[in-house]
Write an enzyme that holds these catalytic residues in place. Structure first.
Site, PDB file in Angstrom:
ATOM      1  N   GLN A 223     -25.555  -6.017 -21.218  1.00 27.93           N
ATOM      2  CA  GLN A 223     -24.349  -5.546 -20.549  1.00 27.93           C
ATOM      3  C   GLN A 223     -23.815  -6.589 -19.569  1.00 27.93           C
ATOM      4  O   GLN A 223     -22.754  -6.397 -18.991  1.00 27.93           O
ATOM      5  CB  GLN A 223     -24.654  -4.255 -19.773  1.00 27.93           C
ATOM      6  N   ARG A 373     -26.224   5.224 -16.311  1.00 27.53           N
ATOM      7  CA  ARG A 373     -24.882   5.805 -16.199  1.00 27.53           C
ATOM      8  C   ARG A 373     -24.657   6.350 -14.791  1.00 27.53           C
ATOM      9  O   ARG A 373     -24.291   7.515 -14.594  1.00 27.53           O
ATOM     10  CB  ARG A 373     -24.699   6.903 -17.236  1.00 27.53           C
ATOM     11  N   CYS A 374     -24.896   5.495 -13.837  1.00 27.57           N
ATOM     12  CA  CYS A 374     -24.939   5.958 -12.467  1.00 27.57           C
ATOM     13  C   CYS A 374     -24.823   4.745 -11.561  1.00 27.57           C
ATOM     14  O   CYS A 374     -25.391   3.710 -11.839  1.00 27.57           O
ATOM     15  CB  CYS A 374     -26.287   6.648 -12.279  1.00 27.57           C
ATOM     16  N   GLU A 743     -19.290   7.252 -15.145  1.00 29.53           N
ATOM     17  CA  GLU A 743     -20.562   7.887 -14.802  1.00 29.53           C
ATOM     18  C   GLU A 743     -20.395   9.218 -14.067  1.00 29.53           C
ATOM     19  O   GLU A 743     -21.370   9.960 -13.925  1.00 29.53           O
ATOM     20  CB  GLU A 743     -21.371   6.936 -13.945  1.00 29.53           C
TER      21      GLU A 743
END
Ligand code: CDP
Length: 788
Positions: A223, A373-374, A743
């Site tokens: 990523q 996702r945070c 998120e």
């Protein structure tokens, strides 16, 4: 055929989005790492430890070397010769690439087998014989600080315990004082379970070292390609792999969710082997390896407390956290924030006393934790504040919606400084919650619940009204391994008015190809379908910190707008020259400049761009290109109001999510279809830890649910119908008023679900259940309370 409306029809920004653009997002446009096939490519498989904590007495590779196709077995001792057996983690701790003497968790890499086919590599792996001397592991984080606990990190000179760091924020004295005097104090012990990023594509790479040119091309599922290139150069620079000789290509990615930010040992081993043998080496994890050994997320044990008045005014909060990091702190957090953005745990409420403290410890479990996702621990923070707020409402017998409306920070009080120092940029929390309440007909539901309670039926209504914090930088506060967190866009418009734009971020399916093109189209008036978007190749894209923690729109999205505005300024100068008027006499509408009061005298953006290569004003630089590195002045603070309604079967504990309404506010929306998709996916990843997912270890450190047969990832079958909506409160500092969104739903959903379940059970004196809340947990709690 997929029917998609244009952006204008669906009410988003950007006037030029056509069906073709949407299709490009849906289909993807490249290949995955596993599709990379290079001449002479070798395959790597990894021997993993069956023990959580053991001495390695011997590694016998004789039988493995006899397997046809196997060409090498690499151990920690081999890597030690090149000083490549340890690597830094993103939190500046250290992690073994391959062990030389001790394994620290079950499924840890022990040796790598290199072969001419993946089947030979797997056969070779089975033939490696490792002799271990098992030791008693430390699994329970609370016991890791006991005086008699073995010190795990003996590699660290002088280390005498398993404590990693202590972090604190807030005003302890003031907060303690408010608690001491408060009319009401509530307290709950919560565990946010260790979970795993279960992206469809596992991690993998092809390391391709070209001996002749001393050049490494690394295809990998990352990523953050630029940051990874820098890390490789830092780790392997001493053997000649300096940064200009490294190219990282991150092709299409089958889901990242934070799990593809870290550097895993497999990547380093593949590079080392390719470097030594001069051939490309492919390593692709299998599903179980991915689940058992890659960086985990969460695993926070939280004591949450709230103090307030009997009529519902929140006065103070206190949070004490024990963080289980496994055997090394491999969190993907900005360096100054060991608990990430946990300090957002004061929530959406207006009070000024808080104190938070966290201790991190080593145990014999896989390292982490990643920002799944945070935005770096916001999920844990939001769970703590939203659960304890409901607990407070229950204590004083006040409706949790009313309590929230009473305590929300008011719209006119933004920008608002939180007691832990964040400056919330904007928000309208009342509007969001009232919209969610209206959508579900909240008061009618409460009336229905009262009726059902009389009949002994279990129905629950749960709320979560969260504030998010996304978009790292600003670079003055945020860095990873010293690299400042900003992001970049480079726009190059060709003579015929078609463009290519490149970014330092890297989409993993979030649709950057569509939304970035929309932003540029909106700013320059070039149709979105004439703008190619590229990310993920360090040889071509400008430097950036990558995509995670919903930072792409707040950073690279902003960079796109600013770079496009630089081009529009240049376009104005060229138009003035071509039309022979002063720049001040020109007006802009997307796609052209025209002379004020004489709209027939105009130059389209395409004519202007062509002129920039063929007939540009004397003294002006030719061409039509701009780059911008955007360093945000602040983070963005999206918010949400979620309501979940559950019905529970008293006899079996079975939980049915009847409705789930999510009202999100991510400022100005670029593409409503993409935002809705983000919210749907995020909510599903929110119901996961709330009801299904948790990595479980026994006392010996064996993982008890290391396959998808036991680790329950929710599918469409388990997911309720998500009902979504939004309010729009633009970010005042973002160039297009957008905030991140990806998120929010993962962060906001778990407490809404937990609050609904506890609300259903509260008539029986149940005040809290730890997630994941399974039917068995519900049944057991009811049984213990004598309800069944
Ligand atoms: O960093 P990441 O792409 O995961 O997160 P994000 O910035 O929240 O964006 C996720 C997707 O939603 C991207 O395609 C964004 O451009 C899009 N988005 C949008 O259309 N409008 C917003 N206000 C925020 C995001």
């Amino acid at each position: 055929m997929i029917q998609c409306k244009t952006s204008k029809e669906i009410g988003g920004m950007g006037h030029s989005l056509k069906r073709k653009e949407d299709a490009r997002f849906i289909q993807g446009k490249g290949r995955y790492v596993d599709d990379v096939k290079l001449p002479g490519m070798l395959y790597m498989d990894i021997v993993r430890s069956p023990y959580a904590y053991a001495k390695i007495k011997n590694i016998n590779i004789d039988e493995a070397m006899k397997v046809p196709g196997v060409i090498a077995v690499v151990t920690g001792r081999d890597l030690e010769k090149y000083n490549l057996h340890w690597m830094p983690t993103l939190m500046s701790d250290t992690q073994m690439v391959l062990p030389t003497d001790t394994v620290m968790y079950q499924a840890q890499e022990v040796a790598a087998v290199i072969a001419t086919s993946k089947y030979a590599a797997r056969d070779g792996r089975e033939a490696v014989r490792v002799e271990y001397e098992p030791m008693k592991p430390v699994i329970d984080p609370y016991k890791s600080l006991d005086a008699d606990a073995p010190v795990l990190r003996t590699d660290k000179e002088g280390k005498k315990d398993n404590h990693i760091w202590n972090w604190k924020v807030g005003d302890k004295e003031k907060t303690d004082d408010v608690f001491a005097k408060a009319e009401v104090v509530v307290k709950e012990q919560m565990h946010i379970p260790r979970i795993h990023v279960a992206s469809i594509e596992t991690c993998g790479c092809v390391a391709d070292y070209d001996k002749v040119n001393n050049h490494l091309t690394m295809y990998m599922t990352t990523q953050a390609p630029h940051a990874i290139r820098t890390v490789i150069a830092l780790v392997a620079g001493h053997v000649g792999l300096t940064e200009e000789k490294i190219r990282v290509i991150s092709p299409d990615i089958g889901g990242g969710f934070g799990g593809k930010v870290p550097v895993y040992p497999g990547y380093v081993i593949a590079i080392a082997v390719s470097f030594l043998v001069g051939k490309p080496v492919k390593w692709i994890e299998d599903r179980s390896e991915n689940l058992q050994a890659d960086s985990f997320a969460r695993d926070y044990h939280i004591t949450a407390e709230m103090a307030g008045t009997k009529d519902g005014k929140i006065l103070a909060t206190r949070f004490k956290v024990l963080a289980d990091h496994g055997y090394t702190d491999a969190s993907a957090n900005p360096s100054k924030f060991p608990t990430g953005m946990f300090s957002i745990a004061t929530g959406s409420y207006d009070y000024d006393a808080t104190y938070m403290e966290c201790d991190a410890v080593y145990t014999n479990k896989p390292p982490g934790g990643v920002a799944y996702r945070c935005s770096f621990r916001v999920t844990e923070a939001v769970h703590a504040i939203e659960r304890i707020t409901d607990r407070f409402a229950l204590e004083i017998g006040k409706d949790p919606a009313e309590l929230r409306l009473q305590n929300f920070i008011k719209k006119e009080d933004f920008p608002w400084k939180s007691p832990t120092g964040w400056i919330y940029d904007s928000g309208d929390y009342h509007k969001g919650l009232l919209k969610a309440m209206d959508t579900v007909d909240y008061h009618q539901l409460r009336a229905e619940q009262a009726e059902k309670r009389k009949r002994g039926e279990l129905m629950g209504i749960g709320l979560s009204t969260f504030t998010e914090v996304v978009g790292a930088g600003p670079s003055k506060d945020f860095d990873i391994l010293g690299i400042k967190m900003f992001d970049s866009a480079e726009i190059r418009v060709h003579p015929t008015g078609k463009a290519i734009a490149r970014f330092g971020t890297k989409s993993q399916g979030q649709g950057h190809e569509t939304t970035y093109a929309q932003i540029i189209a909106e700013e320059l008036g070039i149709p979105a379908e004439n703008i190619a978007i590229e990310e993920g190749d360090t040889d071509t894209a400008p430097y950036g910190l990558g995509t995670y923690a919903s930072r792409s729109t707040p950073t690279a999205g902003a960079a796109a707008a600013v770079a496009a505005r630089k081009l529009r300024d240049k376009a104005r100068k060229i138009a003035a020259y071509l039309l022979e008027v002063s720049e001040d006499d020109l007006e802009w509408e997307p796609g052209k400049f025209f002379v004020k009061g004489a709209p027939e005298k105009s130059k389209t953006i395409q004519e202007i761009v062509f002129a920039s290569y063929t007939n540009h004003p004397p003294g002006m630089e030719a061409g039509f290109e701009a780059t911008h590195y955007y360093d945000p002045p602040n983070l963005t603070f999206p918010s949400g109001a979620y309501i979940c309604i559950v019905d529970i079967d008293k006899e079996t504990g079975a939980i049915h999510v009847r409705r789930f309404v999510a009202i999100d506010d991510c400022g100005n929306i670029i593409n409503p279809m993409i935002v809705q998709g983000q919210v749907h996916g995020g909510l599903t990843q929110g119901i996961a830890p709330a009801m299904y997912e948790e990595l479980i270890y026994d006392e010996a450190g064996n993982i008890l649910n290391g396959t998808f047969m036991d680790y329950l990832v929710p599918t469409a079958v388990e997911s309720p119908k998500w009902e979504t909506g939004h309010t729009v409160t633009p970010s005042p500092h973002h160039p297009i008023g957008a905030k991140g969104v990806g998120e929010s739903p993962t962060v906001g959903a778990p407490p809404a679900i937990a609050n609904a379940i506890v609300d259903a059970l509260s008539p029986y004196g149940i005040t809290h259940l730890d997630i994941p809340i399974t039917p068995f947990k519900v049944w057991k709690a009811l049984k213990e309370k004598g309800a069944i």
